[in-house]
Scaffold this motif. Structure first.
Motif, short mmCIF file in Angstrom:
data_model
loop_
_atom_site.label_atom_id
_atom_site.label_comp_id
_atom_site.label_asym_id
_atom_site.label_seq_id
_atom_site.Cartn_x
_atom_site.Cartn_y
_atom_site.Cartn_z
N ASP A 68 -14.55 25.67 -61.47
CA ASP A 68 -15.54 26.61 -60.65
C ASP A 68 -16.94 26.34 -61.12
O ASP A 68 -17.33 25.95 -62.19
CB ASP A 68 -15.11 28.09 -60.93
N ARG A 69 -17.77 26.56 -60.25
CA ARG A 69 -19.39 26.37 -60.58
C ARG A 69 -19.71 27.28 -61.71
O ARG A 69 -19.67 28.46 -61.28
CB ARG A 69 -19.93 26.43 -59.38
N ASP A 70 -20.31 26.67 -62.87
CA ASP A 70 -20.71 27.39 -63.73
C ASP A 70 -21.72 26.75 -64.69
O ASP A 70 -21.23 25.65 -64.96
CB ASP A 70 -19.51 28.13 -64.64
N THR A 91 -17.21 11.97 -65.08
CA THR A 91 -17.80 13.42 -65.12
C THR A 91 -16.77 14.42 -65.96
O THR A 91 -15.68 13.91 -66.49
CB THR A 91 -17.97 13.84 -63.85
N ARG A 92 -17.35 15.47 -66.41
CA ARG A 92 -16.56 16.37 -67.00
C ARG A 92 -15.38 17.13 -66.17
O ARG A 92 -14.67 17.91 -66.65
CB ARG A 92 -17.63 17.37 -67.49
N PRO A 121 -13.17 24.88 -68.96
CA PRO A 121 -12.31 25.30 -70.11
C PRO A 121 -11.85 24.08 -70.84
O PRO A 121 -11.93 22.82 -69.96
CB PRO A 121 -11.21 25.71 -69.39
N ALA A 122 -11.47 24.03 -72.12
CA ALA A 122 -11.01 23.02 -72.84
C ALA A 122 -9.78 22.37 -72.02
O ALA A 122 -8.85 23.19 -71.64
CB ALA A 122 -10.71 23.60 -74.18
#
Length: 285
Positions: A99-101, A94-95, A106-107
């Motif tokens: 925080d849920r967005d 997964t990525r 962020p990189a």
């Protein structure tokens, strides 16, 4: 005995295997996966699964969690620690947790990597001996089915709808009336001496077993047509079958209650399974 799993660098008993509630795989289905079959303690089609994993990650602009050499070592260690002779290894990337967005994290956010084993018969299955029944259902999935994402709610609903109709699995059908694929497999019919399966595109998953079966069919002198087929064409076919990493080649004996041929597994499906299994075992690592 509790399974040993792999979670973000650690080998853990399954009861201790956990990921963050902020993981984007949990919140957004923002992840991809692969399932590799194990027979005799060896991995089937591993290189193909790694190639598709690379493609899926690239299509979603997701970082690889580690090298392919490391992934191979992890697979082999899970086989060893779980004494896995026959079954499956599930891998999910997964990525990562953030925080849920709806925007990407962020990189530099570290991807999550989880693997676990699932022991069970692969070579000898009742479904192969008797064949499976399929029911057709509408294909409700998104447009990028060629990416092996963890967004599996629509296929799960399709399979349950098929089971409610007394079938073993679903064949999903697009608005154009053409069969796309099964809930977790590629679909084939045999008609007039030809093996017919849908051509590769964004509409279907590019099956690793499919690639081998299409190649082997051609090499053994069978006529293969890669094109869409309708439900009506499928019901009128001489025989049918599915392919996947876990099912290998499994015959289909009826569609929406309509028996194919004499209602038993057909000779082409049987032959393709024999050829595929023989080559796969010979190439297992």
């Amino acid at each position: 005995m509790s399974r040993i799993t792999y979670v973000n660098g650690d080998y853990l008993p399954e009861a201790e295997a956990k990921v963050s509630i902020f993981d984007r795989g949990f919140l957004m289905a923002d992840g991809v996966y692969e399932v590799t079959t194990v027979v005799g303690g060896k991995l089937i089609d591993f290189a193909g699964h790694m190639a598709r994993l690379r493609r899926s990650l690239g299509e979603l602009r997701m970082d690889a969690p580690t090298s392919e050499d490391d992934l191979l070592a992890i697979h082999r260690e899970l086989v060893r620690r779980n004494a896995l002779e026959e079954g499956l290894i599930y891998l999910q990337v997964t990525r990562g947790a953030a925080d849920r967005d709806f925007a990407f994290p962020p990189a530099g956010t570290k991807p999550s990597l989880v693997l676990f084993t699932q022991a069970g018969p692969v070579l000898e299955r009742e479904s192969v001996r008797r064949g499976i029944k399929v029911a057709t259902v509408p294909d409700l999935r998104w447009a990028r089915r060629d990416i092996k994402t963890v967004q599996l709610l629509a296929p799960s609903l399709a399979k349950m709808e098929a089971k409610a109709k007394g079938a073993d699995d679903a064949w999903m059908v697009g608005e154009d009336g053409f069969v796309t694929e099964g809930s977790s497999n590629n679909a084939y019919i045999v008609a007039g001496g030809k093996v017919v399966t849908r051509h590769l595109s964004n509409a279907i998953l590019h099956g690793i077993t499919r690639a081998s079966v299409v190649r082997l069919a051609a090499e053994t002198g069978m006529n293969v047509e890669e094109r869409p087929f309708t439900v009506a064409e499928a019901k009128a076919a001489d025989e049918a079958f599915i392919t996947s990493a876990s099912a290998f080649v499994t015959p289909v004996v009826s569609i929406d209650g309509v028996a194919l041929g004499d209602g038993s597994p057909g000779p082409i499906a049987k032959r393709m399974r024999e050829v595929y299994v023989a080559e796969s075992l010979a190439r297992a690592i």
